[in-house]
Design a protein around this motif. Sequence first.
Motif, PDB file in Angstrom:
ATOM      1  N   LEU A  87       0.820  -1.213   0.000  1.00  0.00           N
ATOM      2  CA  LEU A  87       0.000   0.000   0.000  1.00  0.00           C
ATOM      3  C   LEU A  87       0.854   1.263   0.000  1.00  0.00           C
ATOM      4  O   LEU A  87       0.453   2.279  -0.577  1.00  0.00           O
ATOM      5  CB  LEU A  87      -0.923  -0.009   1.231  1.00  0.00           C
ATOM      6  N   VAL A  88       2.005   1.216   0.643  1.00  0.00           N
ATOM      7  CA  VAL A  88       2.876   2.391   0.709  1.00  0.00           C
ATOM      8  C   VAL A  88       3.276   2.825  -0.695  1.00  0.00           C
ATOM      9  O   VAL A  88       3.114   3.994  -1.075  1.00  0.00           O
ATOM     10  CB  VAL A  88       4.149   2.099   1.542  1.00  0.00           C
ATOM     11  N   LEU A  89       3.804   1.891  -1.471  1.00  0.00           N
ATOM     12  CA  LEU A  89       4.231   2.207  -2.827  1.00  0.00           C
ATOM     13  C   LEU A  89       3.038   2.573  -3.706  1.00  0.00           C
ATOM     14  O   LEU A  89       3.128   3.490  -4.545  1.00  0.00           O
ATOM     15  CB  LEU A  89       4.982   1.015  -3.432  1.00  0.00           C
ATOM     16  N   ALA A  90       1.914   1.896  -3.510  1.00  0.00           N
ATOM     17  CA  ALA A  90       0.711   2.182  -4.298  1.00  0.00           C
ATOM     18  C   ALA A  90       0.248   3.624  -4.077  1.00  0.00           C
ATOM     19  O   ALA A  90      -0.153   4.310  -5.021  1.00  0.00           O
ATOM     20  CB  ALA A  90      -0.407   1.204  -3.930  1.00  0.00           C
ATOM     21  N   ASN A  91       0.333   4.088  -2.830  1.00  0.00           N
ATOM     22  CA  ASN A  91      -0.075   5.461  -2.537  1.00  0.00           C
ATOM     23  C   ASN A  91       0.895   6.486  -3.112  1.00  0.00           C
ATOM     24  O   ASN A  91       0.478   7.558  -3.564  1.00  0.00           O
ATOM     25  CB  ASN A  91      -0.202   5.660  -1.022  1.00  0.00           C
ATOM     26  N   VAL A  92       2.187   6.167  -3.084  1.00  0.00           N
ATOM     27  CA  VAL A  92       3.181   7.081  -3.676  1.00  0.00           C
ATOM     28  C   VAL A  92       2.919   7.234  -5.170  1.00  0.00           C
ATOM     29  O   VAL A  92       2.905   8.346  -5.710  1.00  0.00           O
ATOM     30  CB  VAL A  92       4.620   6.575  -3.417  1.00  0.00           C
ATOM     31  N   VAL A  93       2.698   6.109  -5.856  1.00  0.00           N
ATOM     32  CA  VAL A  93       2.451   6.136  -7.303  1.00  0.00           C
ATOM     33  C   VAL A  93       1.123   6.835  -7.609  1.00  0.00           C
ATOM     34  O   VAL A  93       1.037   7.673  -8.525  1.00  0.00           O
ATOM     35  CB  VAL A  93       2.450   4.706  -7.877  1.00  0.00           C
TER      36      VAL A  93
END
Length: 290
Positions: free
Chosen positions: A252-258
């Motif tokens: 989720l962390v990377l998904a939110n950054v993208v």
Amino acid sequence: MLGMLLDLFNSWQLNFIGYLICAVVFNQFYKLSLREVKRDGAVTILLQAIAGLSVLMLAPLFPLNFPSEPRFYLLLAVACVFYALSDRLQTTTRKNLEVSTYSILNQLSYVFLIFIGIAFFGEAALLNKFIGAFLIIGGNALIFYKKGFQTDKYALLTVLARIIFSIAISIDIGISKQFNLPIYIMITLLLPAFFIMTVEKINPLYSIREMRDGNKLFLIITGLAWGTAIFFLLRAFQLGKVTVVGPLQGVLVLANVVAAYLFLRESDNLKRKIIAAALVIVGIYTITAF
């Protein structure tokens, strides 16, 4: 149709996918819905009410379970006090921080939960936990390093909010299984809303005005995504293994950054944020998968 819906709720994989989608939507639209906010406390209550009441519609799909021991209700009430503090702080911090930055800071909860577990619950002080905590802290430090560490009060408030949230989770561990799940989620949203309303002396009319004067669509989407994200995550943990769901949650962390880059145009220090998100994901995996 009902059978297909129940099958969806009985698969940890589908629940986890539902969580990822709802959580990304929640994070992006929370930021969008705060652009026209006048009273942070009033909009927090509004979003808690939308989330709590909407998730209640799922209650008929599950057994109407309630614990018989009073201690469960007492623990839930105490946890909700801390949830109220955390929810109230997150509105102000989300309003003033980028979604990508907030999402990375959000994962500090894993670090605090480690130390709470060791200090108060007698959990083993395993090396992998400290390595994972170090990686998560390192990822957070990276996004604030610009020829020296630079932070602001909202980043520090986010850290405080995650400490408070970690305390709430520590008190709350295992309680959800004693309740009808949607009713339990409703309580953890509406009771904190009542606490915020009481302590800050917020007239319910202020929340109605926030809905009237703000972006109604963004507010409704945020509230709906909040309640369903909690539901899907708890359901995934109930049906799947913690050692599997926990590490996957880091995605989720990377998904939110993208998503923040694509939809909110958060392009500042993008490479640094991606590296920081990767460190956090590895840290979460290290903590939970061994």
